[in-house]
Write an enzyme that holds these catalytic residues in place. Structure first.
Site, PDB file in Angstrom:
ATOM      1  N   LYS A 271     -30.634 -31.862  -1.457  1.00 25.18           N
ATOM      2  CA  LYS A 271     -29.425 -31.024  -1.385  1.00 25.18           C
ATOM      3  C   LYS A 271     -29.056 -30.528  -2.785  1.00 25.18           C
ATOM      4  CE  LYS A 271     -24.435 -31.294  -0.231  1.00 25.18           C
ATOM      5  NZ  LYS A 271     -23.342 -32.129   0.326  1.00 25.18           N
ATOM      6  N   ASP A 276     -19.142 -28.166  -4.747  1.00 20.59           N
ATOM      7  CA  ASP A 276     -18.608 -28.268  -3.391  1.00 20.59           C
ATOM      8  C   ASP A 276     -17.088 -28.365  -3.425  1.00 20.59           C
ATOM      9  OD1 ASP A 276     -18.131 -28.657  -0.723  1.00 20.59           O
ATOM     10  OD2 ASP A 276     -18.971 -30.690  -0.640  1.00 20.59           O
ATOM     11  N   LYS A 283     -11.145 -29.138  -0.291  1.00 21.57           N
ATOM     12  CA  LYS A 283     -10.905 -30.539  -0.644  1.00 21.57           C
ATOM     13  C   LYS A 283      -9.593 -30.660  -1.412  1.00 21.57           C
ATOM     14  CE  LYS A 283     -15.795 -31.860  -1.200  1.00 21.57           C
ATOM     15  NZ  LYS A 283     -15.867 -32.920  -0.179  1.00 21.57           N
ATOM     16  N   ASP A 294     -22.869 -32.604  -6.526  1.00 24.53           N
ATOM     17  CA  ASP A 294     -23.345 -32.473  -5.150  1.00 24.53           C
ATOM     18  C   ASP A 294     -24.775 -31.913  -5.090  1.00 24.53           C
ATOM     19  OD1 ASP A 294     -22.716 -33.057  -2.548  1.00 24.53           O
ATOM     20  OD2 ASP A 294     -21.708 -31.154  -2.137  1.00 24.53           O
ATOM     21  N   ASP A 353     -16.435 -28.094   5.038  1.00 28.30           N
ATOM     22  CA  ASP A 353     -16.796 -29.078   4.025  1.00 28.30           C
ATOM     23  C   ASP A 353     -18.020 -29.896   4.451  1.00 28.30           C
ATOM     24  OD1 ASP A 353     -16.615 -30.372   1.634  1.00 28.30           O
ATOM     25  OD2 ASP A 353     -14.915 -31.652   2.184  1.00 28.30           O
ATOM     26  N   GLU A 355     -20.962 -28.934   4.690  1.00 28.04           N
ATOM     27  CA  GLU A 355     -21.881 -27.837   4.368  1.00 28.04           C
ATOM     28  C   GLU A 355     -23.281 -28.330   4.008  1.00 28.04           C
ATOM     29  OE1 GLU A 355     -20.099 -29.318   2.156  1.00 28.04           O
ATOM     30  OE2 GLU A 355     -21.649 -29.651   0.651  1.00 28.04           O
ATOM     31  N   ARG A 357     -25.183 -30.539   5.392  1.00 29.31           N
ATOM     32  CA  ARG A 357     -26.068 -30.614   6.568  1.00 29.31           C
ATOM     33  C   ARG A 357     -26.497 -29.220   7.024  1.00 29.31           C
ATOM     34  NH1 ARG A 357     -21.706 -33.983   9.813  1.00 29.31           N
ATOM     35  NH2 ARG A 357     -21.407 -34.737   7.699  1.00 29.31           N
TER      36      ARG A 357
HETATM   37  N1  BES Z   1     -20.493 -33.445  -0.831  1.00 29.84           N
HETATM   38  C1  BES Z   1     -19.714 -34.056   0.148  1.00 29.84           C
HETATM   39  C2  BES Z   1     -19.941 -35.542   0.288  1.00 29.84           C
HETATM   40  C3  BES Z   1     -19.541 -36.385  -0.880  1.00 29.84           C
HETATM   41  C4  BES Z   1     -18.360 -37.065  -0.872  1.00 29.84           C
HETATM   42  C5  BES Z   1     -20.402 -36.558  -1.944  1.00 29.84           C
HETATM   43  C6  BES Z   1     -18.009 -37.875  -1.920  1.00 29.84           C
HETATM   44  C7  BES Z   1     -20.050 -37.355  -2.994  1.00 29.84           C
HETATM   45  C8  BES Z   1     -18.866 -38.022  -2.987  1.00 29.84           C
HETATM   46  C9  BES Z   1     -19.998 -33.425   1.519  1.00 29.84           C
HETATM   47  O1  BES Z   1     -20.342 -32.096   1.496  1.00 29.84           O
HETATM   48  C10 BES Z   1     -18.735 -33.534   2.311  1.00 29.84           C
HETATM   49  O2  BES Z   1     -17.773 -32.919   1.945  1.00 29.84           O
HETATM   50  N2  BES Z   1     -18.779 -34.316   3.372  1.00 29.84           N
HETATM   51  C11 BES Z   1     -17.651 -34.499   4.219  1.00 29.84           C
HETATM   52  C12 BES Z   1     -18.133 -34.447   5.654  1.00 29.84           C
HETATM   53  C13 BES Z   1     -17.033 -34.388   6.654  1.00 29.84           C
HETATM   54  C14 BES Z   1     -16.288 -33.083   6.554  1.00 29.84           C
HETATM   55  C15 BES Z   1     -17.623 -34.568   8.030  1.00 29.84           C
HETATM   56  C16 BES Z   1     -17.038 -35.854   3.898  1.00 29.84           C
HETATM   57  O3  BES Z   1     -17.770 -36.807   3.638  1.00 29.84           O
HETATM   58  O4  BES Z   1     -15.818 -35.941   3.892  1.00 29.84           O
HETATM   59 ZN    ZN Z   2     -21.207 -31.407  -0.240  1.00 31.16          ZN
HETATM   60 MN    MN Z   3     -18.632 -30.842   1.501  1.00 30.46          MN
END
Ligand code: BES
Ligand code: ZN
Ligand code: MN
Length: 505
Positions: A271, A276, A283, A294, A353, A355, A357
């Site tokens: 990735k 992000d 966020k 990210d 968010d 994104e 996946r």
């Molecule tokens: N990049 C984030 C995940 C992340 C969180 C990486 C904390 C490093 C530290 C990812 O894109 C994300 O935002 N995931 C969401 C998914 C949710 C919306 C289903 C998350 O984990 O909150």
């Molecule tokens: Zn992300």
């Molecule tokens: Mn995200």
């Protein structure tokens, strides 16, 4: 070079007691008096080590240190480092102790240091100890100073580290492993430096330019797809995420040909989300700056590709890094939007968010379809939920194939990049059903298990290819200093992938 770490490293045969050095480093096991070459160094130093342990000031506990100033001998300082109990010594403990020692020597202001290879006379073999020592010293002295302009001359750097072995025979055995440890640790530090770069510098185009440099140095095929090309190929999921940003997206491909006609292909996917913000599902602002990391999955994949030929990997490798920002610009994709992925499957976006996946979906199905790999391994900072599940000391492994998962777990044990397997429950698929499209990008609220849900979503895009997904959101970056993992980006995955690929055939 945008980072610093111990610069010159030499493995040589000889006696540390005879070395004129600013710091002589000695690793001692717990509860054992100095013997062999350690004893010689103690004698040459007037017995100062024996006196320190008799006084109870040094026990040899893991990563304990003591600096001594001997009145006799050739070394200006002695630096004792604890290795813990001899019977429990292993590569990981040597890595940590070498990191502790090299960092301490550097912080003392020394330019040159010399060590006796740790673990001599224990069950750890000289090659294993040699690789671990090189890795520890290089990983432990990583510092990122690219954007510091003040007091640059005050930055302490260890210029030269000599590592002594007793004789030429053991040297010949350990030298290739030591050199390999150097390459792997340098590649890990390189991946760390990519992650340390801020989002305004480490853009998708920047990562693409890095990939081109890697391709040149390692003689790899390199293809960079821009938005127009991705549109033509139908990568609607990646392009959907990219819509909200002015920074052009890139799909980065590197191909390593091992030279054997019948060799299988292993695909790596990382990735490469260079920032992000969460898109329209923005966020909270606290700690949002951390989301420059990210792209750590992509950085790990680029890191291992930067040494792939040096590692003499015996399989073909294709590496894919889908790369974009996730911003809430006026053109951004919105909750409710439906994206048509490269696979042909349609995806309802319920959270902008989630994104990672989406961009991985296109990358996974692209490599599955175009390269027919024997296995796909992806690394991604995919879910915050993995931190809740496992914390920061290990990443989550999720796989659709037990044999592949076993291989990855084995490489994890050898490399020290820790993993813990989580299941991909079949029922999770029900929670990803959309009323309007083939799937949606987040599971119903009732599902829980965010890391499993992420993997379950991805499983739709690998067909029947054996596939392992590694969620590194908790391990890629941490604000806590550990011996060979100074606070900041860990470079997690480079060592794991290096071990996995090296031992594949
Ligand atoms: N990049 C984030 C995940 C992340 C969180 C990486 C904390 C490093 C530290 C990812 O894109 C994300 O935002 N995931 C969401 C998914 C949710 C919306 C289903 C998350 O984990 O909150
Ligand atoms: Zn992300
Ligand atoms: Mn995200």
């Amino acid at each position: 070079m945008s980072y610093e770490a111990v610069r010159g490293r030499v493995l040589l045969a000889g006696n540390l007691a005879g070395a004129e050095t600013e710091v002589a480093i000695l690793g001692l096991t717990e509860g054992d008096p100095p013997s062999g070459l350690s004893l010689e160094l103690d004698r040459a130093s007037g017995g100062v080590i024996a006196r320190a342990s008799a006084a109870g000031d040094f026990k040899g506990e893991p990563n304990e240190t003591l600096v001594l100033y001997p009145a006799e001998g050739k070394a200006r300082r002695l630096l004792l480092v604890g290795l813990g109990k001899a019977a429990q010594l292993n590569a990981e403990k040597i890595r940590a102790a070498a990191a502790t020692a090299a960092r301490r020597a550097r912080d003392l202001g020394a330019k040159k240091a010399a060590a006796l290879l740790f673990g001599q006379g224990t069950p750890v073999s000289a090659p294993e100890a040699g690789q671990a020592f090189a890795e520890g010293a290089i990983l432990g002295t990583y510092q990122y100073i690219e954007y510091k302009t003040k007091d640059r001359d005050k930055v302490k750097i260890l210029e030269h580290l000599e590592v002594y072995l007793p004789d030429e025979k053991i040297l010949a055995e350990a030298a290739p492993a030591f050199a390999r440890g150097e390459r792997i640790a340098d590649a890990t530090n390189y991946a760390r430096s990519l992650a340390s770069h801020p989002g305004n510098h480490a853009t998708p185009s920047f990562l693409a330019a890095e990939a081109e440099k890697i391709a040149l140095a390692q003689k790899l095929g390199c293809t960079i797809l821009d938005a127009a090309k991705m549109k033509e190929l139908g990568m609607g999921a990646l392009l959907g995420v990219a819509q909200g940003s002015h920074e052009p997206a890139r799909f980065i491909l590197l191909e390593y040909d091992c030279g054997r006609k019948d060799a299988p292909t292993v695909a790596l996917v990382g990735k490469g989300l260079t920032f992000d913000a969460g898109g329209i599902s923005i966020k909270p602002s606290a700690k949002m700056e951390e989301m420059k990391y990210d792209m750590c999955g992509g950085a790990a994949v680029l890191g291992v590709m930067s040494i792939i030929r040096d590692l003499e990997v015996g399989v073909n490798v294709v590496a894919a890094v889908p790369s974009t920002e996730n911003l809430p610009g006026g053109g951004a994709y919105k909750p409710g939007d439906i994206l048509r992925s490269f696979s042909g499957k349609t995806i309802e976006v319920q959270n902008c968010d989630a994104e990672g996946r989406l961009i991985l979906a296109d990358a996974l199905s692209y490599v599955a379809q175009k390269h027919k790999p024997a296995a796909i391994i992806d690394l991604a900072t995919l879910t915050g939920a993995v931190v809740i599940a496992l914390g920061h000391y290990g990443a989550a492994l999720l796989a659709n194939d037990d044999a592949l998962a076993g291989r990855v777990e084995e490489a994890s044990r050898r490399s020290g990049d820790r993993l813990w397997r989580l299941p991909i429950w079949e029922e999770m698929g029900d929670h990803l059903k959309s009323d309007f499209a083939d799937v949606k990008n987040i599971a119903d609220g009732s599902a829980g298990g965010g890391t499993i849900a992420g993997a379950a979503f991805l499983s739709n895009f690998v067909d029947s290819t054996p596939w392992a997904h590694i969620d590194i959101a908790g391990t890629a970056w941490w604000e806590k200093d550990r011996p060979h993992l100074p606070k900041g980006p860990s470079g997690f995955g480079v060592r794991l992938l290096a071990e996995l690929l090296r031992s594949w055939a």
